[in-house]
Design a protein around this motif. Structure first.
Motif, PDB file in Angstrom:
ATOM      1  N   MET A  97       8.097  12.654   2.011  1.00  0.00           N
ATOM      2  CA  MET A  97       7.550  11.617   2.755  1.00  0.00           C
ATOM      3  C   MET A  97       6.480  10.310   2.668  1.00  0.00           C
ATOM      4  O   MET A  97       7.138   9.470   3.188  1.00  0.00           O
ATOM      5  N   THR A  98       5.965  10.542   1.228  1.00  0.00           N
ATOM      6  CA  THR A  98       6.008   9.148   0.834  1.00  0.00           C
ATOM      7  C   THR A  98       6.990   7.569   0.761  1.00  0.00           C
ATOM      8  O   THR A  98       6.463   6.919   0.748  1.00  0.00           O
ATOM      9  N   VAL A  99       8.139   8.246   0.343  1.00  0.00           N
ATOM     10  CA  VAL A  99       9.001   7.241   0.358  1.00  0.00           C
ATOM     11  C   VAL A  99      10.053   7.033   1.182  1.00  0.00           C
ATOM     12  O   VAL A  99      10.235   6.064   1.623  1.00  0.00           O
ATOM     13  N   LEU A 100       9.659   7.322   2.355  1.00  0.00           N
ATOM     14  CA  LEU A 100      10.087   7.789   3.672  1.00  0.00           C
ATOM     15  C   LEU A 100       8.881   6.465   4.486  1.00  0.00           C
ATOM     16  O   LEU A 100       9.332   5.294   5.033  1.00  0.00           O
ATOM     17  N   VAL A 101       7.541   6.720   3.610  1.00  0.00           N
ATOM     18  CA  VAL A 101       7.169   5.427   4.816  1.00  0.00           C
ATOM     19  C   VAL A 101       7.127   4.171   4.460  1.00  0.00           C
ATOM     20  O   VAL A 101       6.920   3.534   4.219  1.00  0.00           O
ATOM     21  N   VAL A 102       7.810   3.809   2.431  1.00  0.00           N
ATOM     22  CA  VAL A 102       8.000   3.120   1.893  1.00  0.00           C
ATOM     23  C   VAL A 102       9.679   2.573   2.939  1.00  0.00           C
ATOM     24  O   VAL A 102       9.753   1.311   3.438  1.00  0.00           O
ATOM     25  N   PHE A 103      10.405   3.239   2.656  1.00  0.00           N
ATOM     26  CA  PHE A 103      11.320   2.991   3.941  1.00  0.00           C
ATOM     27  C   PHE A 103      11.269   2.506   4.975  1.00  0.00           C
ATOM     28  O   PHE A 103      12.012   1.106   5.940  1.00  0.00           O
ATOM     29  N   MET A 104      10.099   2.799   5.623  1.00  0.00           N
ATOM     30  CA  MET A 104       9.990   2.265   7.157  1.00  0.00           C
ATOM     31  C   MET A 104       9.452   1.240   6.994  1.00  0.00           C
ATOM     32  O   MET A 104       9.020   0.078   8.240  1.00  0.00           O
ATOM     33  N   SER A 105       8.340   1.121   6.369  1.00  0.00           N
ATOM     34  CA  SER A 105       7.228  -0.193   6.100  1.00  0.00           C
ATOM     35  C   SER A 105       8.398  -1.443   5.624  1.00  0.00           C
ATOM     36  O   SER A 105       8.134  -2.573   6.483  1.00  0.00           O
ATOM     37  N   ALA A 106       9.542  -1.555   4.833  1.00  0.00           N
ATOM     38  CA  ALA A 106      10.536  -2.180   4.559  1.00  0.00           C
ATOM     39  C   ALA A 106      11.103  -2.408   5.611  1.00  0.00           C
ATOM     40  O   ALA A 106      11.228  -3.660   6.170  1.00  0.00           O
ATOM     41  N   SER A 107      11.240  -1.860   6.429  1.00  0.00           N
ATOM     42  CA  SER A 107      12.094  -1.768   7.982  1.00  0.00           C
ATOM     43  C   SER A 107      11.819  -2.853   8.230  1.00  0.00           C
ATOM     44  O   SER A 107      12.080  -3.325   9.384  1.00  0.00           O
ATOM     45  N   CYS A 134       0.610   4.532  -2.562  1.00  0.00           N
ATOM     46  CA  CYS A 134       1.021   5.551  -2.125  1.00  0.00           C
ATOM     47  C   CYS A 134       1.744   6.608  -3.347  1.00  0.00           C
ATOM     48  O   CYS A 134       2.185   7.473  -3.755  1.00  0.00           O
ATOM     49  N   TYR A 135       3.023   5.958  -2.780  1.00  0.00           N
ATOM     50  CA  TYR A 135       4.435   6.439  -3.319  1.00  0.00           C
ATOM     51  C   TYR A 135       4.291   6.712  -5.218  1.00  0.00           C
ATOM     52  O   TYR A 135       4.153   7.723  -5.377  1.00  0.00           O
ATOM     53  N   VAL A 136       3.782   5.879  -5.997  1.00  0.00           N
ATOM     54  CA  VAL A 136       3.345   5.922  -7.309  1.00  0.00           C
ATOM     55  C   VAL A 136       2.816   6.950  -7.836  1.00  0.00           C
ATOM     56  O   VAL A 136       2.223   7.880  -8.927  1.00  0.00           O
ATOM     57  N   ILE A 137       1.647   6.772  -7.060  1.00  0.00           N
ATOM     58  CA  ILE A 137       0.301   7.346  -7.078  1.00  0.00           C
ATOM     59  C   ILE A 137       0.119   8.850  -6.485  1.00  0.00           C
ATOM     60  O   ILE A 137       0.205  10.195  -7.311  1.00  0.00           O
ATOM     61  N   MET A 138       1.442   9.891  -5.839  1.00  0.00           N
ATOM     62  CA  MET A 138       1.730  10.685  -5.472  1.00  0.00           C
ATOM     63  C   MET A 138       2.008  10.998  -6.196  1.00  0.00           C
ATOM     64  O   MET A 138       2.572  12.483  -7.037  1.00  0.00           O
ATOM     65  N   LYS A 139       3.443  10.563  -6.822  1.00  0.00           N
ATOM     66  CA  LYS A 139       4.247  10.914  -8.042  1.00  0.00           C
ATOM     67  C   LYS A 139       2.867  11.470  -8.744  1.00  0.00           C
ATOM     68  O   LYS A 139       3.512  12.323 -10.095  1.00  0.00           O
ATOM     69  N   ASP A 140       2.797  10.722  -9.698  1.00  0.00           N
ATOM     70  CA  ASP A 140       1.744  10.943 -10.984  1.00  0.00           C
ATOM     71  C   ASP A 140       0.966  12.367 -10.363  1.00  0.00           C
ATOM     72  O   ASP A 140       0.427  13.326 -11.801  1.00  0.00           O
ATOM     73  N   LEU A 141       0.125  11.743  -9.657  1.00  0.00           N
ATOM     74  CA  LEU A 141      -0.896  13.905  -9.177  1.00  0.00           C
ATOM     75  C   LEU A 141       0.528  14.558  -9.536  1.00  0.00           C
ATOM     76  O   LEU A 141      -0.299  15.977  -9.442  1.00  0.00           O
ATOM     77  N   LEU A 142       1.429  14.644  -8.738  1.00  0.00           N
ATOM     78  CA  LEU A 142       2.607  15.879  -8.788  1.00  0.00           C
ATOM     79  C   LEU A 142       2.977  16.497  -9.758  1.00  0.00           C
ATOM     80  O   LEU A 142       2.819  17.529 -10.948  1.00  0.00           O
ATOM     81  N   PHE A 143       2.815  15.115 -11.182  1.00  0.00           N
ATOM     82  CA  PHE A 143       3.062  15.447 -12.365  1.00  0.00           C
ATOM     83  C   PHE A 143       1.449  15.495 -13.109  1.00  0.00           C
ATOM     84  O   PHE A 143       1.951  17.429 -13.846  1.00  0.00           O
ATOM     85  N   LEU A 166       0.658  -1.690   0.075  1.00  0.00           N
ATOM     86  CA  LEU A 166       0.252   0.020   0.081  1.00  0.00           C
ATOM     87  C   LEU A 166       0.599   0.821   0.077  1.00  0.00           C
ATOM     88  O   LEU A 166       0.908   2.381  -0.901  1.00  0.00           O
ATOM     89  N   SER A 167       1.638   1.171   0.279  1.00  0.00           N
ATOM     90  CA  SER A 167       2.926   2.547   0.536  1.00  0.00           C
ATOM     91  C   SER A 167       3.241   2.037  -0.814  1.00  0.00           C
ATOM     92  O   SER A 167       3.622   3.737  -0.636  1.00  0.00           O
ATOM     93  N   LEU A 168       4.115   2.012  -0.739  1.00  0.00           N
ATOM     94  CA  LEU A 168       4.266   1.480  -2.932  1.00  0.00           C
ATOM     95  C   LEU A 168       3.662   2.447  -3.350  1.00  0.00           C
ATOM     96  O   LEU A 168       3.600   3.494  -4.123  1.00  0.00           O
TER      97      LEU A 168
END
Length: 378
Positions: free
Chosen positions: A345-355, A189-198, A185-187
């Motif tokens: 922020m979304t990248v950090l969520v991905v990183f913490m989920s993996a950790s 969110c990351y790609v959706i956020m990138k798409d929305l920002l674009f 889910l965090s991943l």
């Protein structure tokens, strides 16, 4: 190789004592000696935590730099060269490098050990399927946008535990399943956020800009899902058999993979596109060679990680590369990406989920040991 030589020396001693000819060659020839030595060799010792950490860091680093290297080889977002020529060349480099290491460290005997029938058959079969994974990846990227492909690719984090259970009998606890779902889910969110920002930037620069309804074709989605299944299946099988044949060095196993891998890609190059008519190396530039080098290093790091750790850690490590890749494309002047708090922020969520998932493996192992000790004590 040293372990194999020691094992063969010990195996020859009984032959001499039984009246066999000097040198222990009473039965079989050189090929039988290699097979006997490899069979008598003990498996690789369990690596230390420091070694495992170093392998994981190496894998994350190489995987993080791989996408920028591939993007850097494009011209206006397109591959001007024949795409399949890069993995084909990478196979040739791996075959030459692996056999050279075998000859350098163990001589002709070690090189001949590459062709032991059983491991060669097993790894050739896996390598043949790996080649189709490369082909499917190239096809899926031609029909999908980048964000869509990334979202679909995260399904491997669910597919891999399923295949591990079916093939190796490895179970995931409820906690691990929840953390894997959180990571997926965090991943997303990351790609959706990138798409929305674009889209936001595009509308801000040009109010008349209209986003396309969909960049994904049904054929591209099918290729992507097949690629995910093939990648997960090969990862689990490689994880299983690289440990089962752990008496063989990793560079030997790599060569055993690559013979069939190269053959399958070569076959596919004749039936797909017009690369041989135009010349397989048309429009190659120094950037293309850099992409090829990235393929080679990434492939070695992946197989080393599978031999030392496991396929689930590989998938989580790939998720962690999102963080490193983000800083590479933001800080390197060759790329146009700029720093954005939302993306960070979304990248950090991905990183913490993996950790969290990586940390849970140790906690789950200790909890299982405690339960087993409690049951044993009555």
């Amino acid at each position: 190789v040293r372990l194999a030589e020691n094992a063969m020396t010990e195996a020859r001693a009984p032959l001499r004592g039984a009246g066999g000819p000097p040198g222990g060659h009473a039965c079989g020839g050189g090929a039988l000696e290699i097979a006997a030595a490899a069979a008598a060799s003990p498996p690789r010792q369990e690596p230390s935590m420091l070694t495992k950490a170093a392998v994981l860091v190496f894998f994350v680093t190489t995987r993080s730099l791989h996408p920028p290297a591939i993007d850097n080889s494009k011209v206006d977002g397109r591959f001007m060269y024949e795409a399949i020529s890069v993995p084909l060349t990478e196979c040739v480099i791996d075959l030459a490098l692996g056999q050279s290491i075998a000859l350098l460290l163990g001589g002709v005997a070690a090189w001949r050990g590459i062709f032991r029938p059983k491991p060669m058959a097993v790894f050739s079969a896996i390598g043949f399927v790996y080649a189709f994974g490369d082909f499917l990846e190239l096809k899926s990227m031609s029909g999908l946008s980048g964000p869509t492909y990334q979202v679909l690719s995260q399904a491997k984090l669910i597919v891999t535990p399923t295949l591990l259970y079916l093939i190796k009998g490895t179970r995931q606890t409820v906690l691990q399943c929840i953390l894997l779902a959180l990571l997926v889910l965090s991943l997303c969110c990351y790609v959706i956020m990138k798409d929305l920002l674009f889209k936001h930037r595009s509308l801000k620069n040009d109010p008349s800009w209209t986003p396309s309804l969909s960049n994904a074709s049904s054929i591209g989605i099918c290729f992507s899902m097949l690629k995910i299944f093939v990648s997960c299946l090969c990862g689990v099988l490689a994880d299983k058999y690289m440990k089962e044949f752990s008496s063989e060095p990793i560079y030997v196993q790599l060569v055993q993979f690559k013979f069939a891998w190269f053959s399958a890609l070569l076959m596919l190059s004749f039936v797909d596109g017009d690369g041989w008519q135009r010349g397989m190396y048309h429009d190659w530039t120094p950037r293309t060679w850099l992409a090829c080098a990235s393929y080679t290093v990434t492939n070695w790091s992946t197989l080393i990680l599978l031999a030392v750790l496991d396929s689930l850690t590989k998938n989580v490590g790939e998720a962690g590369t999102v963080l490193v890749t983000y800083f590479v494309v933001v800080l390197h002047p060759a790329f146009q990406d700029s720093f954005e708090v939302e993306t960070l922020m979304t990248v950090l969520v991905v990183f913490m989920s993996a950790s969290a998932y990586l940390t849970s493996k140790g906690v789950v192992a200790r909890a299982q040991s405690y339960e087993e000790a409690k049951l044993a004590s009555g």
